[in-house]
Design a protein around this motif. Structure first.
Motif, PDB file in Angstrom:
ATOM      1  N   THR A   1       3.013   6.835  -6.749  1.00 61.38           N
ATOM      2  CA  THR A   1       2.010   7.631  -7.448  1.00 61.38           C
ATOM      3  C   THR A   1       2.205   9.121  -7.189  1.00 61.38           C
ATOM      4  O   THR A   1       2.041   9.951  -8.086  1.00 61.38           O
ATOM      5  CB  THR A   1       0.592   7.214  -7.011  1.00 61.38           C
ATOM      6  OG1 THR A   1       0.425   5.816  -7.244  1.00 61.38           O
ATOM      7  CG2 THR A   1      -0.476   7.987  -7.784  1.00 61.38           C
TER       8      THR A   1
ATOM      9  N   ASP B   1       1.337   3.959  -3.262  1.00 60.20           N
ATOM     10  CA  ASP B   1       0.882   5.331  -2.999  1.00 60.20           C
ATOM     11  C   ASP B   1       2.037   6.324  -3.113  1.00 60.20           C
ATOM     12  O   ASP B   1       1.897   7.391  -3.726  1.00 60.20           O
ATOM     13  CB  ASP B   1       0.260   5.403  -1.609  1.00 60.20           C
ATOM     14  CG  ASP B   1      -0.212   6.811  -1.272  1.00 60.20           C
ATOM     15  OD1 ASP B   1      -1.147   7.292  -1.935  1.00 60.20           O
ATOM     16  OD2 ASP B   1       0.371   7.436  -0.364  1.00 60.20           O
TER      17      ASP B   1
ATOM     18  N   SER C   1      -5.269   4.067  -6.058  1.00 63.98           N
ATOM     19  CA  SER C   1      -4.488   5.267  -6.381  1.00 63.98           C
ATOM     20  C   SER C   1      -5.312   6.309  -7.123  1.00 63.98           C
ATOM     21  O   SER C   1      -4.876   7.447  -7.290  1.00 63.98           O
ATOM     22  CB  SER C   1      -3.259   4.891  -7.221  1.00 63.98           C
ATOM     23  OG  SER C   1      -3.635   4.496  -8.539  1.00 63.98           O
TER      24      SER C   1
ATOM     25  N   ASP D   1       0.836  -1.205   0.000  1.00 58.09           N
ATOM     26  CA  ASP D   1       0.000   0.000   0.000  1.00 58.09           C
ATOM     27  C   ASP D   1       0.870   1.254   0.000  1.00 58.09           C
ATOM     28  O   ASP D   1       0.597   2.216  -0.728  1.00 58.09           O
ATOM     29  CB  ASP D   1      -0.911   0.017   1.227  1.00 58.09           C
ATOM     30  CG  ASP D   1      -1.977  -1.067   1.182  1.00 58.09           C
ATOM     31  OD1 ASP D   1      -2.170  -1.674   0.112  1.00 58.09           O
ATOM     32  OD2 ASP D   1      -2.617  -1.294   2.228  1.00 58.09           O
TER      33      ASP D   1
END
Length: 437
Positions: free
Chosen positions: A44, A41, A80, A37
């Motif tokens: 991104t 993230d 995302s 996770d």
């Protein structure tokens, strides 16, 4: 407890934590949910550098991921961005193909399944290399537009039952970044990364059912049926893990699908199918995928009968019109045509899909880079398919282009791509296997 088990916000201490994640996978470990996770993230939002994600992608390529890791990675990529909200009275079902040569199946399939009572939200892409793109094909229709807003998609699903368009902004942005990175770091051929890329976009579309067309053969990404089955199983498992009813067909891509390879020529062939004709293999695969989609949607209608009756063509015309296109307008014609004759009489024993795809690409039907333009009229028409009798000198392949200088390169790609024999090759159906949960 390792430093990577308790992760900071994406913007804090990115470099050391990213290194921990890279090392964990490099050494053959399993990434935790928190690690996955966080790294997706952080990447991104730019807190993990491109070179760090490149290293992690290579570690995943070499070390792999288990099913739980792949499902979590897919979920992180979905998370995302945004997810489409499809509110329609019809059951929603989608289809995805892993790509091939002459694969125009989305064009007749979406309106066919809609004509049978389902809603088909088909967010499609553009071609790159030897495989064609659905949006490039449809853009050969005068006036047709690929870009729709979420509200327009919902409205068209409600009124027509089918929409084929470009992905909306904000849909799985992590995948968009990672896809481009994999392309330049030699990590494309990783089943965990391929599967999570495909499924993150498809699940984010919001359909309740998904049928996958996983191709195997020279013109496919997966060259063997065994590799295609491994990918199909991973894709199905991801769909089920995310609550999407999912099945997969493994289909043959040793030879081009249908007789048309290109953009406008594939649209013309799709229309033939929608009007009750067209090549037998295109009809066979369209109906097989439609049956799987309708089964997931809980609809008991025979798609073969609907196709033969011309009802799907009516839905096609409404779908094209709704997106600004003119379904009755003439399609673009090439400025130059070059015919490849049969070298001898006999039976066409083989026709290599990859070679034909490369030839069409070199003629202008495809692109080497995402920003390159394509020629709507460029492509290859196959006047014969394996099993057909041919006579020396008859047209075997027809090359279409607006740039005659491209013909020699296309002919070079076709060198050795077909054989003529004294007897017909063994025949099998287009569907090689089915993978279910």
């Amino acid at each position: 407890m390792s430093p990577a088990d308790v992760l900071p916000p994406a913007e804090a201490a990115a470099t050391p934590v990213a290194v921990d994640v890279i090392r964990a996978k490099r050494d053959g470990g399993r990434l935790s949910d928190a690690q996955i996770d966080w790294v997706v993230d952080a990447y991104t939002h730019g807190a993990v550098a491109e070179e760090q994600m490149a290293a992690l992608a290579m570690a995943i390529f070499l070390r792999g991921m288990d099913n739980a890791e792949i499902a979590r990675w897919t979920g992180a990529m979905i998370g995302s961005g945004t997810r489409l909200s499809l509110s329609t009275s019809r059951p929603t079902v989608d289809k995805h193909s892993t790509g091939g040569v002459g694969d125009k199946i989305t064009l007749p399939l979406a309106p066919l399944v809609a004509a049978c009572g389902a809603a088909v939200p088909q967010l499609s892409g553009r071609g790159l290399g030897h495989t064609g793109g659905t949006l490039d094909k449809l853009e050969s229709i005068p006036g047709w537009r690929a870009a729709l807003s979420p509200d327009e998609i919902a409205a068209q699903l409600d009124s027509v039952g089918a929409v084929v368009c470009a992905a909306t902004e904000g849909l799985a942005p992590a995948d968009k970044k990672l896809y481009a990175l994999r392309d330049v770091t030699g990590t494309v051929e990783s089943i965990p990364l391929i599967a999570s890329s495909i499924m993150s976009k498809k699940i984010a579309e919001g359909a309740s059912g998904l049928v996958l067309d996983v191709k195997a053969g020279s013109g496919a990404f997966m060259k063997t049926a065994a590799d295609a089955e491994a990918l199909a199983r991973t894709l199905v498992d991801i769909g089920i893990a995310h609550g999407v009813a999912t099945t997969a067909l493994i289909t043959d891509m040793e030879t081009p699908l249908g007789r048309a390879v290109g953009n406008a020529v594939e649209v013309a062939e799709a229309v033939e199918v929608l009007q009750g004709g067209g090549p037998a293999d295109v009809v066979e695969l369209t109906v097989a995928l439609a049956r799987e989609m309708l089964a997931l949607a809980g609809i008991s209608v025979d798609p073969a009968a609907v196709l033969a009756a011309g009802e799907a063509y009516e839905t096609w015309a409404r779908m094209i019109t709704a997106q600004g296109g003119d379904p009755s307008a003439p399609l673009p014609k090439p400025g130059h045509v070059h015919v490849v004759p049969a070298p001898e009489s006999g039976v066409l024993a083989s026709l290599d899909a990859y070679a034909v795809g490369v030839a069409a690409w070199r003629l202008g039907a495809g692109r080497a880079r995402k920003e390159d333009p394509v020629q709507s009229a460029a492509g290859v028409l196959c006047h014969a398919k394996p099993g057909d009798a041919v006579t020396e000198g008859q047209p075997l392949l027809e090359l279409h282009t607006d740039t005659p200088d491209a013909v020699p390169a296309a002919l070079a790609a076709l060198s050795g791509s077909f054989t003529v024999a004294s007897h017909a090759p063994a025949v099998h159906g287009i569907v090689l296997d089915t993978v279910r949960p």
